[in-house]
Design a protein around this motif. Structure first.
Motif, PDB file in Angstrom:
ATOM      1  N   UNK A  68       6.567  14.058  -3.252  1.00  0.00           N
ATOM      2  CA  UNK A  68       7.723  13.228  -2.914  1.00  0.00           C
ATOM      3  C   UNK A  68       7.687  11.904  -3.674  1.00  0.00           C
ATOM      4  N   UNK A  69       6.509  11.325  -3.845  1.00  0.00           N
ATOM      5  CA  UNK A  69       6.382  10.092  -4.626  1.00  0.00           C
ATOM      6  C   UNK A  69       6.852  10.316  -6.057  1.00  0.00           C
ATOM      7  N   UNK A 113       0.855  -1.191   0.000  1.00  0.00           N
ATOM      8  CA  UNK A 113       0.000   0.000   0.000  1.00  0.00           C
ATOM      9  C   UNK A 113       0.888   1.237   0.000  1.00  0.00           C
ATOM     10  N   UNK A 114       0.400   2.278  -0.643  1.00  0.00           N
ATOM     11  CA  UNK A 114       1.095   3.559  -0.683  1.00  0.00           C
ATOM     12  C   UNK A 114       0.071   4.634  -0.354  1.00  0.00           C
ATOM     13  N   UNK A 115       0.195   5.203   0.846  1.00  0.00           N
ATOM     14  CA  UNK A 115      -0.716   6.258   1.275  1.00  0.00           C
ATOM     15  C   UNK A 115      -0.101   7.604   0.894  1.00  0.00           C
ATOM     16  N   UNK A 116      -0.792   8.340   0.046  1.00  0.00           N
ATOM     17  CA  UNK A 116      -0.355   9.676  -0.352  1.00  0.00           C
ATOM     18  C   UNK A 116      -1.008  10.637   0.635  1.00  0.00           C
ATOM     19  N   UNK A 144      17.696   9.457   2.126  1.00  0.00           N
ATOM     20  CA  UNK A 144      17.621  10.758   2.793  1.00  0.00           C
ATOM     21  C   UNK A 144      16.175  11.109   3.143  1.00  0.00           C
ATOM     22  N   UNK A 145      15.251  10.826   2.239  1.00  0.00           N
ATOM     23  CA  UNK A 145      13.835  11.127   2.501  1.00  0.00           C
ATOM     24  C   UNK A 145      13.306  10.265   3.645  1.00  0.00           C
ATOM     25  N   UNK A 146      13.716   9.014   3.686  1.00  0.00           N
ATOM     26  CA  UNK A 146      13.286   8.111   4.751  1.00  0.00           C
ATOM     27  C   UNK A 146      13.896   8.546   6.079  1.00  0.00           C
ATOM     28  N   UNK A 147      15.176   8.872   6.062  1.00  0.00           N
ATOM     29  CA  UNK A 147      15.870   9.308   7.272  1.00  0.00           C
ATOM     30  C   UNK A 147      15.308  10.595   7.854  1.00  0.00           C
ATOM     31  N   UNK A 148      14.815  11.473   6.993  1.00  0.00           N
ATOM     32  CA  UNK A 148      14.273  12.751   7.466  1.00  0.00           C
ATOM     33  C   UNK A 148      12.781  12.663   7.805  1.00  0.00           C
ATOM     34  N   UNK A 175      10.317  12.182   5.615  1.00  0.00           N
ATOM     35  CA  UNK A 175       9.448  12.562   4.489  1.00  0.00           C
ATOM     36  C   UNK A 175       8.764  11.349   3.888  1.00  0.00           C
ATOM     37  N   UNK A 176       9.421  10.209   3.985  1.00  0.00           N
ATOM     38  CA  UNK A 176       8.879   8.952   3.479  1.00  0.00           C
ATOM     39  C   UNK A 176       8.870   7.952   4.632  1.00  0.00           C
ATOM     40  N   UNK A 177       7.733   7.275   4.794  1.00  0.00           N
ATOM     41  CA  UNK A 177       7.647   6.208   5.794  1.00  0.00           C
ATOM     42  C   UNK A 177       7.537   4.877   5.066  1.00  0.00           C
ATOM     43  N   UNK A 178       8.337   3.924   5.503  1.00  0.00           N
ATOM     44  CA  UNK A 178       8.317   2.570   4.975  1.00  0.00           C
ATOM     45  C   UNK A 178       8.198   1.621   6.147  1.00  0.00           C
ATOM     46  N   UNK A 179       7.185   0.772   6.108  1.00  0.00           N
ATOM     47  CA  UNK A 179       6.991  -0.225   7.147  1.00  0.00           C
ATOM     48  C   UNK A 179       6.856  -1.579   6.481  1.00  0.00           C
ATOM     49  N   UNK A 180       7.580  -2.542   7.018  1.00  0.00           N
ATOM     50  CA  UNK A 180       7.529  -3.908   6.502  1.00  0.00           C
ATOM     51  C   UNK A 180       8.202  -4.795   7.532  1.00  0.00           C
TER      52      UNK A 180
END
Length: 115
Positions: free
Chosen positions: A79-80, A36-39, A92-96, A98-103
């Motif tokens: 961002x997408x 899933x990708x939540x915008x 960099x986006x994940x570290x800041x 701006x982007x969340x990734x869960x798995x």
């Protein structure tokens, strides 16, 4: 602000990029997982499946994902689009934030090969 259509097009382009991946990235893209990708700025979720080296979007839903996918992304539409176009560095986006990734941990280790 990116539109729903631009976000969907970005996900389709990302899917094409996965299909054309080689080596370790190709192996990582071969996973069979719900996605899933939540915008966040549009409050829309694209839900589908990663399989056979592609991402297939099955549904476009209003709001956050109603079911927990095995691989979950969340970010603003701009961002997408920037990530897929290579204008934004994922790490960099994940570290800041701006982007969340869960798995799951195993999936995260495999997904890092796509970066």
């Amino acid at each position: 602000m990116a539109t729903i259509e631009e976000c969907r097009a970005a996900l389709e382009k990302f899917s094409e990029n996965l299909r054309d991946a080689e080596g370790d990235a190709r192996d990582a893209a071969a996973m069979d997982r719900s996605v899933s990708c939540h915008v966040t700025d549009l409050d829309v979720t694209f839900a589908g499946r990663m399989s056979d080296g592609r991402i297939r979007i099955d549904d476009t839903l209003q709001g956050p994902p109603p079911q927990k996918a095995q691989i979950r992304l969340a970010m603003a539409g701009d961002d997408l689009v920037a990530l897929v176009d290579g204008e934004l560095n994922f790490a960099k986006a994940w570290g800041s934030g701006r982007v969340r990734l869960e798995a799951g941990l195993r999936d995260l280790f495999r997904l890092r090969k796509l970066l």
